[in-house]
Design a protein around this motif. Structure first.
Motif, short mmCIF file in Angstrom:
data_model
loop_
_atom_site.label_atom_id
_atom_site.label_comp_id
_atom_site.label_asym_id
_atom_site.label_seq_id
_atom_site.Cartn_x
_atom_site.Cartn_y
_atom_site.Cartn_z
N ALA A 182 0.83 -1.20 0.00
CA ALA A 182 0.00 0.00 0.00
C ALA A 182 0.86 1.26 0.00
CB ALA A 182 -0.92 -0.01 1.21
N SER A 183 0.28 2.37 -0.43
CA SER A 183 0.98 3.65 -0.45
C SER A 183 1.16 4.18 0.96
CB SER A 183 0.20 4.66 -1.27
OG SER A 183 -1.03 4.99 -0.61
N ALA A 184 2.09 5.13 1.10
CA ALA A 184 2.30 5.74 2.41
C ALA A 184 1.03 6.41 2.90
CB ALA A 184 3.45 6.76 2.33
N HIS A 185 0.32 7.08 2.00
CA HIS A 185 -0.92 7.75 2.40
C HIS A 185 -1.94 6.75 2.94
CE1 HIS A 185 -4.24 10.63 2.34
NE2 HIS A 185 -4.95 9.72 1.72
N ALA A 186 -2.10 5.63 2.25
CA ALA A 186 -3.07 4.63 2.69
C ALA A 186 -2.66 4.00 4.01
CB ALA A 186 -3.24 3.57 1.60
N GLY B 187 0.57 14.32 6.01
CA GLY B 187 0.53 15.52 5.18
C GLY B 187 1.90 16.07 4.84
N LEU B 188 2.97 15.37 5.24
CA LEU B 188 4.32 15.87 5.00
C LEU B 188 4.87 15.38 3.68
CD1 LEU B 188 5.89 15.26 8.55
CD2 LEU B 188 4.97 17.41 7.64
N PRO B 189 5.63 16.21 2.95
CA PRO B 189 6.29 15.73 1.73
C PRO B 189 7.50 14.87 2.06
CG PRO B 189 6.90 18.01 2.18
CD PRO B 189 5.87 17.64 3.21
N GLY B 190 7.82 13.94 1.17
CA GLY B 190 9.02 13.14 1.32
C GLY B 190 8.92 12.02 2.33
N VAL B 191 7.69 11.55 2.60
CA VAL B 191 7.48 10.47 3.56
C VAL B 191 7.14 9.19 2.81
CG1 VAL B 191 6.00 9.64 5.43
CG2 VAL B 191 6.79 12.01 5.42
N THR B 192 7.77 8.08 3.19
CA THR B 192 7.54 6.80 2.54
C THR B 192 7.30 5.71 3.58
OG1 THR B 192 9.89 6.22 2.52
CG2 THR B 192 9.04 7.43 0.61
N VAL B 193 6.84 4.55 3.11
CA VAL B 193 6.73 3.38 3.98
C VAL B 193 7.99 2.54 3.76
CG1 VAL B 193 5.42 1.31 4.56
CG2 VAL B 193 4.23 3.38 3.84
N ALA B 194 8.82 2.39 4.80
CA ALA B 194 10.02 1.56 4.69
C ALA B 194 9.65 0.09 4.65
CB ALA B 194 10.96 1.85 5.83
#
Length: 319
Positions: free
Chosen positions: A88-92, A244-251
């Protein structure tokens, strides 16, 4: 500007110059440090227990810059967290974690924070040769009386040098006692339950602005967790702010330093990508389990292998 300061500013253009006036947060922290009696010295691997993770990041940056004076040497550090991919995406993922946290009604210990923590020694004078975490217990009453106690943990990685006796696990290394109204806090009031209010709350306490990176906020969140045992709704606000932050991912899905399974959220926005900041959340409850910082390389003249884990904090009071 001398060479050391130039290297630090090149790594972080927003770093404070020695000639700049102190900000509100720095003034508060300096007042606390100057007001407290100095405890007896303990082994140099101990980070001062009143230092915030944001301040610790600056200490590490200075130490890294100073390390150019020393020949390359291995630094004992925990291995990188092994991450299983999450589709899944970081947002999800963050949205789901926030939903879980909103419904988490588990009781939190009032005024009690217990954490296992470790920071690398990477100064020019010495470098970590073994990893022995500390347990830090912060206990405060409603009137802001309390204690901060530090205990030695078990040696986990690396080798204890011949002739040196590491403190036995459970050994008390430091204790500070505070009278009513004296317990040191960066965040004096309990954090809010909404992401919008939380952003304003952090800005008011730490002076964040448009130049603040996601990595800076990850470190601020660790500071907050070191002072408040976050409720489910408060954790949800943290997750919604991070979302809501830019540059955030799921490791990915990881096992933290205390053996707990969680989802690691990452950002590589500090120091122009020289650092990876991680927050690990429980997949079921959304609770914040741990935080850590990894040096990725890329700062000219820094003679340190990359990637290298520089520090971690794992909160033991999380249900």
């Amino acid at each position: 500007m001398d060479e050391l300061e130039r290297r630090i500013r090149d790594a972080n253009p927003h770093a404070v110059r020695r000639t700049d006036p102190l900000g509100e947060r720095a003034t508060r922290e300096l007042a606390v440090l100057l007001a407290e009696p100095r405890a007896p010295r303990v082994p140099r691997w101990r980070t001062p227990l009143l230092i915030s993770s944001a301040a610790a990041a600056l200490v590490i940056a200075i130490a890294l810059a100073a390390s150019v004076l020393a020949p390359r040497a291995a630094v004992a550090a925990p291995p990188l967290l092994e991450a299983a991919p999450v589709s899944a995406s970081a947002h999800a993922v963050l949205e789901r974690l926030a939903m879980n946290a909103r419904t988490d009604s588990a009781a939190r210990p009032s005024g009690l924070i217990v954490a296992e923590t470790w920071s690398a020694d990477v100064t020019a004078a010495a470098r970590s040769v073994f990893v022995q975490p500390r347990e830090v217990v912060r206990s405060r009453a409603a009137d802001l009386a309390g204690e901060i106690t530090v205990y030695a943990g078990e040696v986990r990685w690396g080798s204890v040098p011949a002739g040196y006796r590491a403190p036995s696990p459970g050994t008390e290394l430091e204790r500070q006692t505070f009278a009513a109204g004296e317990f040191p806090l960066l965040f004096e009031q309990a954090p809010p339950d909404s992401a919008t209010e939380l952003a304003a709350y952090v800005a008011a306490h730490l002076g964040t602005d448009r130049s603040t990176t996601a990595g800076d906020l990850f470190r601020a969140i660790a500071d907050l967790r070191n002072e408040w045992a976050l409720t489910g709704p408060q954790t949800a606000a943290v997750l919604e702010l991070v979302n809501g932050l830019p540059g955030v991912t799921v490791a990915g899905e990881v096992t933290d330093r205390l053996g707990r399974t969680g989802v690691a959220i990452a950002t590589e926005t500090r120091g122009d990508g020289a650092f990876r900041d991680l927050l690990v959340f429980d997949r079921q409850t959304g609770a914040l389990l741990s935080a850590e910082q990894v040096y990725l390389g890329g700062i000219p003249g820094i003679d340190l292998d990359s990637p290298t884990v520089l520090d971690y904090t794992a909160w033991k009071d999380t249900p």
